[in-house]
Design an enzyme around this catalytic site. Structure first.
Site, PDB file in Angstrom:
ATOM      1  N   TYR A  18       0.838  -1.192   0.000  1.00 54.37           N
ATOM      2  CA  TYR A  18       0.000   0.000   0.000  1.00 54.37           C
ATOM      3  C   TYR A  18       0.881   1.252   0.000  1.00 54.37           C
ATOM      4  CZ  TYR A  18      -3.797   3.168   1.297  1.00 54.37           C
ATOM      5  OH  TYR A  18      -4.713   4.194   1.316  1.00 54.37           O
ATOM      6  N   HIS A  22       1.356   4.150  -3.047  1.00 57.14           N
ATOM      7  CA  HIS A  22       1.117   5.578  -2.809  1.00 57.14           C
ATOM      8  C   HIS A  22       2.391   6.401  -2.980  1.00 57.14           C
ATOM      9  CE1 HIS A  22      -2.815   4.289  -1.505  1.00 57.14           C
ATOM     10  NE2 HIS A  22      -3.184   5.555  -1.616  1.00 57.14           N
ATOM     11  N   TRP A  76      -7.638   3.493 -10.639  1.00 52.58           N
ATOM     12  CA  TRP A  76      -6.893   3.421  -9.379  1.00 52.58           C
ATOM     13  C   TRP A  76      -7.567   2.441  -8.423  1.00 52.58           C
ATOM     14  CZ3 TRP A  76      -2.260   4.686  -7.563  1.00 52.58           C
ATOM     15  CH2 TRP A  76      -2.061   4.700  -6.182  1.00 52.58           C
TER      16      TRP A  76
END
Length: 104
Positions: A18, A22, A76
């Site tokens: 994650y 990002h 996304w």
């Protein structure tokens, strides 16, 4: 500007992935968020539960619904769907949070 807060759930063992995704956020996604009026957007992690807590500011919160229809957002969401809880349309399963205290 209004603050909007919500929580999401990350799958077990996906914290590093994650974070990596990002760290490499798509420039077109950043531009879309900023052009829609999203500012001061942060996501926090509770490592004991893998719960994600997000807070952002936006002039017109209703625009978040319009944003959800954009192809870049949908792409996304699909990209992130393997590492977090999602709805059938790949949008993150999220719970809106109510502000109960604010210290300006």
């Amino acid at each position: 500007m209004e603050k909007v807060a919500f929580k999401m759930q990350l799958h077990q063992g996906q914290v590093q992935e994650y974070q990596r995704r990002h760290d490499e956020i798509w420039p077109e996604l950043v531009a879309l968020l900023k052009n829609t009026g999203v500012a001061d957007y942060s996501i926090f992690l509770d490592p004991s539960t893998n719960a994600l807590f997000a807070v952002l500011k936006i002039e017109t919160p209703a625009l978040l619904y319009e944003l959800s229809k954009h192809p870049v957002i949908q792409k996304w969401w699909k990209y992130m769907s393997d590492i977090m809880e999602t709805n059938p349309d790949y949008s993150p399963l999220s719970t809106p949070l109510k502000e109960v205290f604010y210290l300006p």
